[in-house]
Design an enzyme around this catalytic site. Structure first.
Site, PDB file in Angstrom:
ATOM      1  N   ARG A  73     -21.864  -2.345  -7.392  1.00 26.37           N
ATOM      2  CA  ARG A  73     -20.771  -2.085  -8.359  1.00 26.37           C
ATOM      3  C   ARG A  73     -20.238  -0.656  -8.284  1.00 26.37           C
ATOM      4  O   ARG A  73     -19.639  -0.160  -9.229  1.00 26.37           O
ATOM      5  CB  ARG A  73     -21.203  -2.421  -9.788  1.00 26.37           C
ATOM      6  CG  ARG A  73     -21.623  -3.857  -9.961  1.00 26.37           C
ATOM      7  CD  ARG A  73     -21.519  -4.312 -11.399  1.00 26.37           C
ATOM      8  NE  ARG A  73     -21.840  -5.711 -11.489  1.00 26.37           N
ATOM      9  CZ  ARG A  73     -23.057  -6.177 -11.734  1.00 26.37           C
ATOM     10  NH1 ARG A  73     -24.053  -5.347 -11.946  1.00 26.37           N
ATOM     11  NH2 ARG A  73     -23.265  -7.468 -11.779  1.00 26.37           N
ATOM     12  N   HIS A 124       7.915   0.241   1.779  1.00 27.37           N
ATOM     13  CA  HIS A 124       6.759  -0.599   2.105  1.00 27.37           C
ATOM     14  C   HIS A 124       7.003  -2.097   1.955  1.00 27.37           C
ATOM     15  O   HIS A 124       6.329  -2.889   2.611  1.00 27.37           O
ATOM     16  CB  HIS A 124       5.549  -0.198   1.248  1.00 27.37           C
ATOM     17  CG  HIS A 124       4.892   1.072   1.715  1.00 27.37           C
ATOM     18  ND1 HIS A 124       5.564   2.280   1.764  1.00 27.37           N
ATOM     19  CD2 HIS A 124       3.640   1.322   2.169  1.00 27.37           C
ATOM     20  CE1 HIS A 124       4.741   3.210   2.209  1.00 27.37           C
ATOM     21  NE2 HIS A 124       3.565   2.667   2.481  1.00 27.37           N
ATOM     22  N   ARG A 151       3.570   4.910 -10.118  1.00 23.89           N
ATOM     23  CA  ARG A 151       2.969   4.869  -8.775  1.00 23.89           C
ATOM     24  C   ARG A 151       3.703   3.921  -7.832  1.00 23.89           C
ATOM     25  O   ARG A 151       3.595   4.034  -6.613  1.00 23.89           O
ATOM     26  CB  ARG A 151       1.473   4.516  -8.875  1.00 23.89           C
ATOM     27  CG  ARG A 151       0.764   4.654  -7.535  1.00 23.89           C
ATOM     28  CD  ARG A 151      -0.744   4.621  -7.648  1.00 23.89           C
ATOM     29  NE  ARG A 151      -1.356   4.763  -6.339  1.00 23.89           N
ATOM     30  CZ  ARG A 151      -2.634   4.998  -6.134  1.00 23.89           C
ATOM     31  NH1 ARG A 151      -3.455   5.124  -7.154  1.00 23.89           N
ATOM     32  NH2 ARG A 151      -3.112   5.102  -4.918  1.00 23.89           N
ATOM     33  N   LYS A 181      -6.850   3.863  -3.628  1.00 25.68           N
ATOM     34  CA  LYS A 181      -6.576   2.474  -3.241  1.00 25.68           C
ATOM     35  C   LYS A 181      -7.527   2.088  -2.112  1.00 25.68           C
ATOM     36  O   LYS A 181      -7.636   2.809  -1.121  1.00 25.68           O
ATOM     37  CB  LYS A 181      -5.134   2.320  -2.764  1.00 25.68           C
ATOM     38  CG  LYS A 181      -4.152   2.127  -3.891  1.00 25.68           C
ATOM     39  CD  LYS A 181      -2.794   1.705  -3.329  1.00 25.68           C
ATOM     40  CE  LYS A 181      -1.789   1.482  -4.442  1.00 25.68           C
ATOM     41  NZ  LYS A 181      -0.441   1.214  -3.914  1.00 25.68           N
ATOM     42  N   HIS A 237       5.791  -3.691   5.159  1.00 28.89           N
ATOM     43  CA  HIS A 237       4.620  -4.588   5.204  1.00 28.89           C
ATOM     44  C   HIS A 237       4.987  -5.941   5.808  1.00 28.89           C
ATOM     45  O   HIS A 237       4.188  -6.544   6.530  1.00 28.89           O
ATOM     46  CB  HIS A 237       4.046  -4.805   3.809  1.00 28.89           C
ATOM     47  CG  HIS A 237       3.147  -3.700   3.347  1.00 28.89           C
ATOM     48  ND1 HIS A 237       2.620  -3.653   2.089  1.00 28.89           N
ATOM     49  CD2 HIS A 237       2.662  -2.622   3.996  1.00 28.89           C
ATOM     50  CE1 HIS A 237       1.865  -2.578   1.968  1.00 28.89           C
ATOM     51  NE2 HIS A 237       1.878  -1.927   3.119  1.00 28.89           N
ATOM     52  N   HIS A 250       1.876   1.435  11.095  1.00 29.51           N
ATOM     53  CA  HIS A 250       2.280   1.338   9.693  1.00 29.51           C
ATOM     54  C   HIS A 250       3.481   2.260   9.417  1.00 29.51           C
ATOM     55  O   HIS A 250       4.471   1.849   8.806  1.00 29.51           O
ATOM     56  CB  HIS A 250       1.086   1.728   8.807  1.00 29.51           C
ATOM     57  CG  HIS A 250       1.400   1.779   7.352  1.00 29.51           C
ATOM     58  ND1 HIS A 250       1.784   0.666   6.630  1.00 29.51           N
ATOM     59  CD2 HIS A 250       1.425   2.816   6.474  1.00 29.51           C
ATOM     60  CE1 HIS A 250       2.017   1.018   5.375  1.00 29.51           C
ATOM     61  NE2 HIS A 250       1.811   2.318   5.256  1.00 29.51           N
ATOM     62  N   LYS A 300       1.388  13.409  -4.360  1.00 29.68           N
ATOM     63  CA  LYS A 300       0.605  12.196  -4.624  1.00 29.68           C
ATOM     64  C   LYS A 300      -0.267  12.387  -5.855  1.00 29.68           C
ATOM     65  O   LYS A 300      -0.364  11.496  -6.707  1.00 29.68           O
ATOM     66  CB  LYS A 300      -0.242  11.833  -3.408  1.00 29.68           C
ATOM     67  CG  LYS A 300      -1.095  10.594  -3.669  1.00 29.68           C
ATOM     68  CD  LYS A 300      -1.128   9.633  -2.559  1.00 29.68           C
ATOM     69  CE  LYS A 300      -1.680   8.300  -3.010  1.00 29.68           C
ATOM     70  NZ  LYS A 300      -2.009   7.433  -1.923  1.00 29.68           N
ATOM     71  N   ASN A 359       5.549   3.055  -2.951  1.00 31.25           N
ATOM     72  CA  ASN A 359       5.803   1.910  -2.066  1.00 31.25           C
ATOM     73  C   ASN A 359       7.190   1.957  -1.446  1.00 31.25           C
ATOM     74  O   ASN A 359       7.641   0.983  -0.844  1.00 31.25           O
ATOM     75  CB  ASN A 359       5.640   0.599  -2.845  1.00 31.25           C
ATOM     76  CG  ASN A 359       4.216   0.424  -3.313  1.00 31.25           C
ATOM     77  OD1 ASN A 359       3.278   0.699  -2.565  1.00 31.25           O
ATOM     78  ND2 ASN A 359       4.040   0.006  -4.553  1.00 31.25           N
ATOM     79  N   GLU A 410       4.969   8.288   6.476  1.00 32.87           N
ATOM     80  CA  GLU A 410       4.586   8.474   5.061  1.00 32.87           C
ATOM     81  C   GLU A 410       5.076   9.828   4.548  1.00 32.87           C
ATOM     82  O   GLU A 410       5.464   9.964   3.390  1.00 32.87           O
ATOM     83  CB  GLU A 410       3.065   8.369   4.881  1.00 32.87           C
ATOM     84  CG  GLU A 410       2.483   6.976   5.097  1.00 32.87           C
ATOM     85  CD  GLU A 410       2.770   6.002   3.939  1.00 32.87           C
ATOM     86  OE1 GLU A 410       3.409   6.392   2.952  1.00 32.87           O
ATOM     87  OE2 GLU A 410       2.353   4.835   4.055  1.00 32.87           O
ATOM     88  N   GLU A 468      -1.029   1.849 -10.806  1.00 27.17           N
ATOM     89  CA  GLU A 468       0.286   1.370 -10.367  1.00 27.17           C
ATOM     90  C   GLU A 468       0.931   0.408 -11.361  1.00 27.17           C
ATOM     91  O   GLU A 468       1.425  -0.659 -10.995  1.00 27.17           O
ATOM     92  CB  GLU A 468       0.158   0.704  -8.984  1.00 27.17           C
ATOM     93  CG  GLU A 468       1.486   0.655  -8.242  1.00 27.17           C
ATOM     94  CD  GLU A 468       1.352   0.161  -6.816  1.00 27.17           C
ATOM     95  OE1 GLU A 468       0.698   0.837  -6.019  1.00 27.17           O
ATOM     96  OE2 GLU A 468       1.906  -0.908  -6.525  1.00 27.17           O
TER      97      GLU A 468
HETATM   98  N1  GLY Z   1      -0.206   4.458  -0.441  1.00 28.47           N
HETATM   99  C1  GLY Z   1       0.411   4.215  -1.676  1.00 28.47           C
HETATM  100  C2  GLY Z   1      -0.460   4.505  -2.835  1.00 28.47           C
HETATM  101  O1  GLY Z   1      -1.522   5.098  -2.702  1.00 28.47           O
HETATM  102  O2  GLY Z   1      -0.121   4.134  -3.923  1.00 28.47           O
END
Ligand code: GLY
Length: 359
Positions: free
Chosen positions: A117, A251, A244, A139, A255, A268, A230, A248, A181, A240
């Protein structure tokens, strides 16, 4: 040495991010000091292990080497990490250290978050992409046949060690992937930091040659700028639920291209850049931005010499985008530019999207 920190008040989480270019052979000591010399395992990217295992000098019996590439961010490798940690009898107060790019960081973070956990987790990003983005913010994920990052957790690391010297040996494709990025951060800077004048677009414009030639001090400053942005986002919205989502940008479409091409054809960052271009077109067609701003953004992207990607059928792309985890039953969600260095979230039905793209 640049020391930043992430502070998530609601969870009483506070962790350091060290950015430096000291000799890589000092890294092991710094990490072991950080984990107070408790038991640990190290999960290495194969490429990084080949180049740096001697100099880093972690014991072989504590080391698990995993293959590189987005296609390896899968359940089988996640399970390997858990079984390796179990075989070494790691307890919760011990640590799992990830040394590699975004794939190694994401999969190891996911394993760390579910091991008993949650065990201490150390991120050592060795690519530009993981240094500027994925190693910070918690993430973690693995991919599934249904799409990218569909299985995962939010789990903050105990510390992040960024040594810019690793960036000297990544290949050009990987380096440019990270720049995808970085460009994203330029175009969302005002949302991250509404109190400040946007600076990253100017920095990228002025220093593009030094960045492409991997000048160490320039890269250190660039990484610091991106991570500060960030941090300011993640501290306000770890899970998010709102702000947040701006991370994206590029993305949703990106994606989809990665999924369609099975993570084989493009990196990516290349897909994110394509997603940014798609978003610029969409924004112009919806009158969210004017032509001048679109050209400014496209000019900046051009300075970093991305090859155009092949065109993929809109139907196929739309069908994959409906599986995106940000999509709902009715809408595909896009982050789109709305003004200089600023973006917003917009919903489109598949019919609306088709209509706009086909005009
Ligand atoms: N890579 C996008 C984020 O960390 O929210």
């Amino acid at each position: 040495m640049i020391n930043l920190s992430v502070n998530i008040k609601e969870k009483d989480v506070n962790y350091p991010i060290y950015i430096n270019n000291i000799d890589i052979n000092n890294l092991k000591k710094s990490i072991l000091d950080e984990i107070e010399h408790k038991n640990y395992i190290v999960v290495f990217s194969k490429k990084v292990h080949k180049l740096y295992s001697k100099i880093l000098d972690f014991p072989k019996d504590k080391t698990l080497v995993l293959p590189d590439g987005e296609r390896e961010k899968i359940y089988k490798n996640y399970l390997k990490i858990l079984n390796f940690a179990l075989s070494k009898k790691l307890k919760r107060e011990d640590a799992i250290i990830a040394i590699g790019g975004g794939v190694i960081g994401d999969i190891t973070g996911f394993a760390a978050s579910t091991y008993m956990r949650g065990i201490n987790f150390i991120q050592v990003p060795t690519t530009l992409l993981s240094a500027v983005d994925s190693s910070v913010g918690g993430k973690t994920a693995i991919n599934s046949a249904f799409g990218k990052n569909l299985i995962g957790t939010f789990y903050q690391p105990k510390a992040v060690f960024i040594n810019v010297n690793f960036l000297k040996t990544i290949d050009e494709k990987q380096f440019k992937s990270g720049l995808g990025e970085v460009l994203k951060y330029g175009f969302i800077e005002k949302n991250c930091n509404p109190d400040y004048e946007a600076q990253l677009i100017n920095f990228l414009t002025e220093h593009n040659e030094k960045i492409l030639s991997r000048d160490i001090l320039t890269l250190k400053n660039l990484i610091k700028m991106c991570i500060e942005l960030k941090i300011s986002v993640v501290q306000k919205d770890e899970k998010e639920t709102g702000l947040r989502k701006i991370l994206n940008f590029g993305h949703t479409y990106g994606h989809a291209i990665e999924t369609i091409t099975k993570y084989k054809k493009y990196t990516h960052g290349e897909c994110v850049v394509e997603g940014i271009k798609f978003a610029l077109n969409l924004a112009l067609k919806k009158n969210l931005i004017d032509k001048e701003y679109k050209f400014l953004c496209e000019d900046l992207i051009k300075k970093f010499d991305y090859e155009p990607l092949l065109k993929y059928s809109l139907d196929k792309v739309i069908s994959v985008m409906t599986n995106d985890k940000k999509s709902t039953d009715k809408f595909i969600k896009f982050i789109l530019p709305v003004s200089y260095a600023e973006v917003g979230e917009f919903d489109f039905t598949t019919e609306q999207l088709r209509e706009i793209c086909e005009t």
